[in-house]
Design an enzyme around this catalytic site. Sequence first.
Site, PDB file in Angstrom:
ATOM      1  CG  ASP A 312     -15.414  -6.476  -1.151  1.00 48.50           C
ATOM      2  OD1 ASP A 312     -14.333  -5.881  -1.097  1.00 48.50           O
ATOM      3  OD2 ASP A 312     -16.450  -6.107  -0.572  1.00 48.50           O
ATOM      4  CG  ASP A 505     -19.962  -4.895   0.240  1.00 49.08           C
ATOM      5  OD1 ASP A 505     -19.213  -4.544  -0.694  1.00 49.08           O
ATOM      6  OD2 ASP A 505     -19.860  -4.441   1.392  1.00 49.08           O
ATOM      7  CG  ASP A 509     -17.491  -4.476  -4.390  1.00 40.49           C
ATOM      8  OD1 ASP A 509     -18.644  -4.098  -4.604  1.00 40.49           O
ATOM      9  OD2 ASP A 509     -17.179  -5.267  -3.480  1.00 40.49           O
TER      10      ASP A 509
HETATM   11  P1  ADP Z   1     -13.076  -3.613   0.947  1.00 43.72           P
HETATM   12  O1  ADP Z   1     -12.387  -3.900  -0.326  1.00 43.72           O
HETATM   13  O2  ADP Z   1     -12.469  -4.354   2.084  1.00 43.72           O
HETATM   14  O3  ADP Z   1     -14.547  -3.810   0.879  1.00 43.72           O
HETATM   15  P2  ADP Z   1     -13.263  -0.706   0.544  1.00 43.72           P
HETATM   16  O4  ADP Z   1     -12.723  -0.614  -0.838  1.00 43.72           O
HETATM   17  O5  ADP Z   1     -14.712  -0.466   0.739  1.00 43.72           O
HETATM   18  O6  ADP Z   1     -12.819  -2.059   1.287  1.00 43.72           O
HETATM   19  O7  ADP Z   1     -12.467   0.339   1.428  1.00 43.72           O
HETATM   20  C1  ADP Z   1     -11.075   0.262   1.483  1.00 43.72           C
HETATM   21  C2  ADP Z   1     -10.510   1.051   2.628  1.00 43.72           C
HETATM   22  O8  ADP Z   1     -10.732   2.439   2.412  1.00 43.72           O
HETATM   23  C3  ADP Z   1     -11.129   0.743   3.950  1.00 43.72           C
HETATM   24  O9  ADP Z   1     -10.529  -0.354   4.578  1.00 43.72           O
HETATM   25  C4  ADP Z   1     -10.869   2.036   4.716  1.00 43.72           C
HETATM   26  O10 ADP Z   1      -9.551   2.034   5.223  1.00 43.72           O
HETATM   27  C5  ADP Z   1     -10.965   3.094   3.649  1.00 43.72           C
HETATM   28  N1  ADP Z   1     -12.293   3.695   3.619  1.00 43.72           N
HETATM   29  C6  ADP Z   1     -13.179   3.630   2.609  1.00 43.72           C
HETATM   30  N2  ADP Z   1     -14.297   4.301   2.881  1.00 43.72           N
HETATM   31  C7  ADP Z   1     -14.133   4.787   4.142  1.00 43.72           C
HETATM   32  C8  ADP Z   1     -14.949   5.570   5.031  1.00 43.72           C
HETATM   33  N3  ADP Z   1     -16.184   5.968   4.700  1.00 43.72           N
HETATM   34  N4  ADP Z   1     -14.446   5.896   6.234  1.00 43.72           N
HETATM   35  C9  ADP Z   1     -13.215   5.502   6.589  1.00 43.72           C
HETATM   36  N5  ADP Z   1     -12.410   4.775   5.823  1.00 43.72           N
HETATM   37  C10 ADP Z   1     -12.853   4.408   4.605  1.00 43.72           C
HETATM   38 MG    MG Z   2     -16.486  -3.628   0.145  1.00 39.90          MG
END
Ligand code: ADP
Ligand code: MG
Length: 612
Positions: A312, A505, A509
Amino acid sequence: MKKRIWRIIIGAVVFAAAIIINIEWLKIAMFVISYVIVGGDVVKRAVRNIFKGQVFDENFLMSIATIGAFFIGEYPEGVAVMLFYQVGELFQSYAVGKSRKSIASLMDIRPDYANVKKGDELVRTDPDEVQIGDIIVIKAGEKIPLDGKVIEGSSMIDTSALTGESVPREVEVGSDILSGCININGVITAEVTKEYGESTVSKILDLVENASSKKSNSEQFITKFARYYTPVVVIIAVFIAIIPPLVIDGATFSDWIYRALAFLVVSCPCALVISIPLSFFGGIGGASKKGILVKGSNYLEALAQTEIVVFDKTGTLTKGVFNVQEIHPEGVSKEELLELTAYVESYSNHPISLSLKRAYGKEIDNGRITDVEEISGHGVIATVDGKKVMAGNIKLMKMMDIPYFKGELIGTVVHVAVNNQYIGYIVIADEVKPDSAQAIKELKAANIKQTVMLTGDNKSVGSKVAKELGLDKVYAELLPADKVEKLEELFSQKSTKGKLAFVGDGINDAPVLARADIGIAMGGLGSDAAIEAADIVIMTDEPSKIATAMKISKKTLKIANQNIVFAIGIKIIVLILSAFGIATMWAAIFADVGVTIIAVLNAFRALNVKNL
Ligand code: ADP
Ligand code: MG
């Protein structure tokens, strides 16, 4: 333990006396007495197990071999075999006890008490009885009893029991503290944020205590092996005792029964049965010294067979600490945009939310926020001051049909709208962890076929990070469900024996963590859900620990295999020798106890993780 040692000593003394005494009937009587003292419990267990339907176990083998020796008049042998067998057993249980203890220095992280502040007084309380919101005081040198947040004081904290990291960490007002760490110098006052049962220390203890219940393939092999092996050995022994005296001229029953009994003594599979699980135990213990918690021998074993490692991005390869780069308001002021964003994000634990709240820097009045809805992989929607505010990525804007700024931006972009009216965006950027590039390099050196990154963030950020770190593949703009789908796709690219590991983390995921052959979670920063869903938890949040864990896994497997080959090899040789009357019962018991001790000592090497 003490009782056992005394039994062995007293039994040995009576045995020695029996050898010296010259009066025949007294001699035999004393042999019998010493046998009962030393081996009584083994015979008792053998009988009890027969009634339980488990006929062929080590107790049974030892009992018939030694009682048989008495029947053919070989009294000293009968007692000696039992005596050495008990010494071997004692050694084993000591070894198991020792390795259990060294796992996470288990006993060391369990806190005995918490100093709870009641008015002006400090009351020593059982950590189990402390509640969320209670104020506790941790003095210098004391263990932190429960997870909490510092509200007064600052200090250096020794986290090594949890993380293996010897450099102390500095904590001050506002820092989170984890139970199980030791407060080195200052006095700190903290508000308890988790009950004892939910605190880090309990979670880790649970995890370690349950680790041995998940068996590796080598352990399962040994269990199965012992199930068929023992009956086969007993049948062969019966043949050795009966057939040669009947067919061979001049062969006597007493001679061949003796050989059969010696054969039974050697055949005892204890060395194998004990040393394999002990090796894995050692490996798990060694890993925990490095801040890597492995939830079962099976996962430790699987690590050595990993072919694909999937990461991730946010919080795993990157720090998950975003800095605000640009604020672009439309129709409102910069301050208003940041304030609304911080408010709408206030209930979320996503790294993005935490960073925006930090950038805002002021106290958040929770009374102004209602109807919070977090849409994973998109963003958050909430009512602030009666207005519907949404903050998230372009997926969220598209979903809500809000026209947004479409220019090329480098960084993670949070778009914001109020009552379906676009009010601008905030560009934030994350940094890669200092050891991420090293982690990927080490994995490649360890012959990992593919390193892949899955992220919910946009393509420009995704490919920038992937390039910087030298990852083989990157898939961006994925929703949690898309991540599972991509994982399925990757599964088809590995060999049947190969394993796929996912490192995350736990924020958005947890499903992938659970779906992978080996789910690895970043424990310090990660969510509780991740630690639960994961098979391996990395307490230091360092991706480079994955390569370390693989090295420990390979070493442990090597030791386990050495023990299997060594123990079975020596057994077969001595079995053949005893069947031909070359090895006496004395040689047989020495072979058995000797092999056990060497195998156990070898298993102990798995605990040593200094030079991998
Ligand atoms: P990663 O796979 O990089 O860990 P996430 O799946 O956690 O990312 O989140 C994917 C995307 O969704 C983030 O890059 C962001 O654009 C958006 N996102 C998710 N949760 C939030 C939040 N609480 N506030 C703003 N944007 C969010
Ligand atoms: Mg993440």
